[in-house]
Scaffold this motif. Structure first.
Motif, PDB file in Angstrom:
ATOM      1  N   PRO A  60       0.825  -1.212   0.000  1.00 19.91           N
ATOM      2  CA  PRO A  60       0.000   0.000   0.000  1.00 19.91           C
ATOM      3  C   PRO A  60       0.857   1.260   0.000  1.00 19.91           C
ATOM      4  O   PRO A  60       1.913   1.318   0.633  1.00 19.91           O
ATOM      5  CB  PRO A  60      -0.800  -0.114   1.306  1.00 19.91           C
ATOM      6  CG  PRO A  60      -0.687  -1.546   1.731  1.00 19.91           C
ATOM      7  CD  PRO A  60       0.639  -2.010   1.223  1.00 19.91           C
ATOM      8  N   THR A  61       0.404   2.270  -0.717  1.00 22.97           N
ATOM      9  CA  THR A  61       0.996   3.597  -0.601  1.00 22.97           C
ATOM     10  C   THR A  61       0.536   4.202   0.728  1.00 22.97           C
ATOM     11  O   THR A  61      -0.242   3.591   1.470  1.00 22.97           O
ATOM     12  CB  THR A  61       0.536   4.489  -1.753  1.00 22.97           C
ATOM     13  OG1 THR A  61      -0.892   4.638  -1.668  1.00 22.97           O
ATOM     14  CG2 THR A  61       0.908   3.882  -3.100  1.00 22.97           C
ATOM     15  N   GLU A  62       0.998   5.408   1.030  1.00 23.06           N
ATOM     16  CA  GLU A  62       0.535   6.054   2.261  1.00 23.06           C
ATOM     17  C   GLU A  62      -0.983   6.235   2.230  1.00 23.06           C
ATOM     18  O   GLU A  62      -1.675   5.959   3.220  1.00 23.06           O
ATOM     19  CB  GLU A  62       1.222   7.411   2.436  1.00 23.06           C
ATOM     20  CG  GLU A  62       0.793   8.130   3.711  1.00 23.06           C
ATOM     21  CD  GLU A  62       1.461   9.481   3.880  1.00 23.06           C
ATOM     22  OE1 GLU A  62       1.139  10.174   4.870  1.00 23.06           O
ATOM     23  OE2 GLU A  62       2.307   9.852   3.034  1.00 23.06           O
ATOM     24  N   ALA A  63      -1.504   6.655   1.082  1.00 20.86           N
ATOM     25  CA  ALA A  63      -2.956   6.813   0.954  1.00 20.86           C
ATOM     26  C   ALA A  63      -3.650   5.460   1.055  1.00 20.86           C
ATOM     27  O   ALA A  63      -4.711   5.334   1.686  1.00 20.86           O
ATOM     28  CB  ALA A  63      -3.289   7.476  -0.383  1.00 20.86           C
ATOM     29  N   GLY A  64      -3.052   4.441   0.442  1.00 23.10           N
ATOM     30  CA  GLY A  64      -3.635   3.108   0.500  1.00 23.10           C
ATOM     31  C   GLY A  64      -3.667   2.550   1.912  1.00 23.10           C
ATOM     32  O   GLY A  64      -4.650   1.920   2.314  1.00 23.10           O
ATOM     33  N   GLN A  65      -2.608   2.796   2.688  1.00 16.65           N
ATOM     34  CA  GLN A  65      -2.577   2.299   4.060  1.00 16.65           C
ATOM     35  C   GLN A  65      -3.619   3.004   4.916  1.00 16.65           C
ATOM     36  O   GLN A  65      -4.268   2.379   5.754  1.00 16.65           O
ATOM     37  CB  GLN A  65      -1.180   2.506   4.668  1.00 16.65           C
ATOM     38  CG  GLN A  65      -1.005   1.849   6.034  1.00 16.65           C
ATOM     39  CD  GLN A  65      -1.189   0.343   5.972  1.00 16.65           C
ATOM     40  OE1 GLN A  65      -0.558  -0.337   5.167  1.00 16.65           O
ATOM     41  NE2 GLN A  65      -2.075  -0.186   6.812  1.00 16.65           N
ATOM     42  N   ARG A  66      -3.792   4.308   4.696  1.00 15.31           N
ATOM     43  CA  ARG A  66      -4.829   5.039   5.436  1.00 15.31           C
ATOM     44  C   ARG A  66      -6.215   4.488   5.121  1.00 15.31           C
ATOM     45  O   ARG A  66      -7.049   4.316   6.010  1.00 15.31           O
ATOM     46  CB  ARG A  66      -4.768   6.527   5.098  1.00 15.31           C
ATOM     47  CG  ARG A  66      -3.566   7.253   5.682  1.00 15.31           C
ATOM     48  CD  ARG A  66      -3.671   8.742   5.418  1.00 15.31           C
ATOM     49  NE  ARG A  66      -2.526   9.464   5.963  1.00 15.31           N
ATOM     50  CZ  ARG A  66      -2.394  10.785   5.914  1.00 15.31           C
ATOM     51  NH1 ARG A  66      -3.346  11.516   5.360  1.00 15.31           N
ATOM     52  NH2 ARG A  66      -1.328  11.364   6.418  1.00 15.31           N
ATOM     53  N   LEU A  67      -6.444   4.210   3.837  1.00 12.05           N
ATOM     54  CA  LEU A  67      -7.744   3.661   3.457  1.00 12.05           C
ATOM     55  C   LEU A  67      -7.938   2.262   4.047  1.00 12.05           C
ATOM     56  O   LEU A  67      -9.020   1.935   4.550  1.00 12.05           O
ATOM     57  CB  LEU A  67      -7.857   3.614   1.930  1.00 12.05           C
ATOM     58  CG  LEU A  67      -9.192   3.107   1.364  1.00 12.05           C
ATOM     59  CD1 LEU A  67     -10.350   3.990   1.826  1.00 12.05           C
ATOM     60  CD2 LEU A  67      -9.136   3.044  -0.161  1.00 12.05           C
ATOM     61  N   LEU A  68      -6.896   1.447   4.021  1.00 16.33           N
ATOM     62  CA  LEU A  68      -6.988   0.092   4.571  1.00 16.33           C
ATOM     63  C   LEU A  68      -7.271   0.134   6.062  1.00 16.33           C
ATOM     64  O   LEU A  68      -8.071  -0.661   6.578  1.00 16.33           O
ATOM     65  CB  LEU A  68      -5.684  -0.664   4.303  1.00 16.33           C
ATOM     66  CG  LEU A  68      -5.606  -2.105   4.827  1.00 16.33           C
ATOM     67  CD1 LEU A  68      -6.681  -2.968   4.175  1.00 16.33           C
ATOM     68  CD2 LEU A  68      -4.219  -2.690   4.576  1.00 16.33           C
ATOM     69  N   ASP A  69      -6.613   1.061   6.777  1.00 17.90           N
ATOM     70  CA  ASP A  69      -6.828   1.176   8.222  1.00 17.90           C
ATOM     71  C   ASP A  69      -8.283   1.523   8.550  1.00 17.90           C
ATOM     72  O   ASP A  69      -8.806   1.112   9.593  1.00 17.90           O
ATOM     73  CB  ASP A  69      -5.902   2.242   8.817  1.00 17.90           C
ATOM     74  CG  ASP A  69      -4.442   1.807   8.796  1.00 17.90           C
ATOM     75  OD1 ASP A  69      -4.185   0.599   8.656  1.00 17.90           O
ATOM     76  OD2 ASP A  69      -3.567   2.688   8.920  1.00 17.90           O
ATOM     77  N   ARG A  70      -8.931   2.289   7.674  1.00 19.30           N
ATOM     78  CA  ARG A  70     -10.333   2.660   7.910  1.00 19.30           C
ATOM     79  C   ARG A  70     -11.288   1.576   7.425  1.00 19.30           C
ATOM     80  O   ARG A  70     -12.325   1.316   8.046  1.00 19.30           O
ATOM     81  CB  ARG A  70     -10.650   3.981   7.207  1.00 19.30           C
ATOM     82  CG  ARG A  70      -9.840   5.178   7.707  1.00 19.30           C
ATOM     83  CD  ARG A  70     -10.227   5.559   9.136  1.00 19.30           C
ATOM     84  NE  ARG A  70     -11.600   6.015   9.223  1.00 19.30           N
ATOM     85  CZ  ARG A  70     -11.982   7.271   9.019  1.00 19.30           C
ATOM     86  NH1 ARG A  70     -11.082   8.203   8.719  1.00 19.30           N
ATOM     87  NH2 ARG A  70     -13.254   7.612   9.135  1.00 19.30           N
ATOM     88  N   LEU A  71     -10.956   0.940   6.306  1.00 27.85           N
ATOM     89  CA  LEU A  71     -11.864  -0.043   5.728  1.00 27.85           C
ATOM     90  C   LEU A  71     -11.859  -1.372   6.480  1.00 27.85           C
ATOM     91  O   LEU A  71     -12.885  -2.058   6.525  1.00 27.85           O
ATOM     92  CB  LEU A  71     -11.503  -0.300   4.260  1.00 27.85           C
ATOM     93  CG  LEU A  71     -11.857   0.791   3.252  1.00 27.85           C
ATOM     94  CD1 LEU A  71     -11.420   0.360   1.860  1.00 27.85           C
ATOM     95  CD2 LEU A  71     -13.358   1.074   3.270  1.00 27.85           C
TER      96      LEU A  71
END
Length: 305
Positions: A60-71
């Motif tokens: 994950p990119t930084e944005a991807g990791q943030r989205l994964l943490d929320r999803l």
């Protein structure tokens, strides 16, 4: 506000957790190309790259990791809601994903898992062995199994298996004949010791206790290993003393390949716990497992024939 299809979001979560399009496709029963198409569509809708892709890895990119943490928690709630509805039938069904340490996977969970699956034939149990402490929900697991000192206080913890376990020290008869039997843990500084390295890279000191006195020793020796099988083989070969879970050493002790030492200094501690975050909707397979453990703990063992 960007709108995204739930199927595309689910595809992203699967790939990000598996760190692989092929691995996620196998788990989901779809093609890797279908997941890749969903990811491109989602990134196009959001206008940001979510995954870094190379020929060897997907991260994950930084944005991807943030989205994964929320999803991750959100999809957990959705799965829990669906499982709760499914549990209204005659039998709870679905998949229970557990993350457990090696000692539990080998010596504690097998008999419990067999009894649980016999009692709940509509549930599929997936067990992943991992000796590191992880965020089970973010990693896609329903629950983890760890020992009390490693469980965060905001987690719910339910006992599983033996309530008391202990570490014991042992050496091969050939080693003890050659180097002598240590009388106290302090004597270990003059002995060869076989040490364990955790997946995190940490090598913990050996901790002993006797009549309220606690000693921590940082021994040295010819072998450091992440594999308990290699360590036990080395101890049996007479290369040094080993200090580990009693369950690992029962068989070689019974065969006379190893001899226990420092018996008065063995370290006892509480057995493992199933831990999971509090949820408004607990998945039906996890609820069934927790209820099973509580009933199992109240059931006396069957008399031997």
């Amino acid at each position: 506000m960007a709108e995204a299809d739930l199927h595309d979001l689910d595809a992203f979560v699967a790939v990000a957790r598996a760190r692989s399009f092929r691995g996620a496709a196998t788990l989901r029963g779809v093609s890797a190309s279908a997941l890749s198409t969903a990811l491109r569509r989602l990134e196009g809708q959001l206008g940001v790259r979510l995954l870094n892709r190379t020929t060897r890895s997907v991260t994950p990119t930084e944005a991807g990791q943030r989205l994964l943490d929320r999803l991750g928690p959100a999809f957990g709630e959705i799965a829990g809601a669906l499982d709760a509805v499914a549990s209204l039938g005659d039998q709870p069904s679905g998949t229970l994903r557990l993350n457990v340490p090696s000692i539990v996977a080998r010596h504690v969970l097998p008999a419990i898992a067999a009894r649980f699956l016999i009692a709940h034939p509509a549930i599929t149990l997936e067990v992943t062995t991992n000796d590191s402490f992880i965020d089970v929900l973010a990693a896609g697991f329903d629950a983890g199994i760890r020992y009390d000192e490693r469980i965060e206080r905001d987690m719910i913890a339910v006992p599983l298996g033996p309530r008391i376990q202990r570490f014991i020290a042992a050496g091969a008869p050939s080693y003890l004949a050659r180097r002598g039997v240590p009388a106290t843990p302090r004597a270990l500084v003059d002995h060869a010791c076989i040490r364990h390295r955790f997946a995190s890279g940490v090598i913990l000191p050996w901790e002993f206790s006797h009549q309220g006195q606690v000693l921590r020793i940082a021994p040295n020796g010819p072998l450091v290993s992440t594999s308990i099988d290699i360590s036990i083989a080395a101890a049996i070969a007479g290369l040094g003393l080993i200090y580990t879970f009693e369950e690992y050493l029962r068989a070689p002790l019974a065969r006379g390949e190893l001899v226990a030492v420092l018996a008065d200094w063995g370290q006892s501690f509480s057995g493992p716990f199933v831990y999971f975050p509090s949820r408004r909707q607990m998945p039906a397979p996890l609820r069934a497992f927790i209820d099973f453990l509580k009933d199992d703990a109240r059931t006396p063992p069957s008399p031997r024939a």
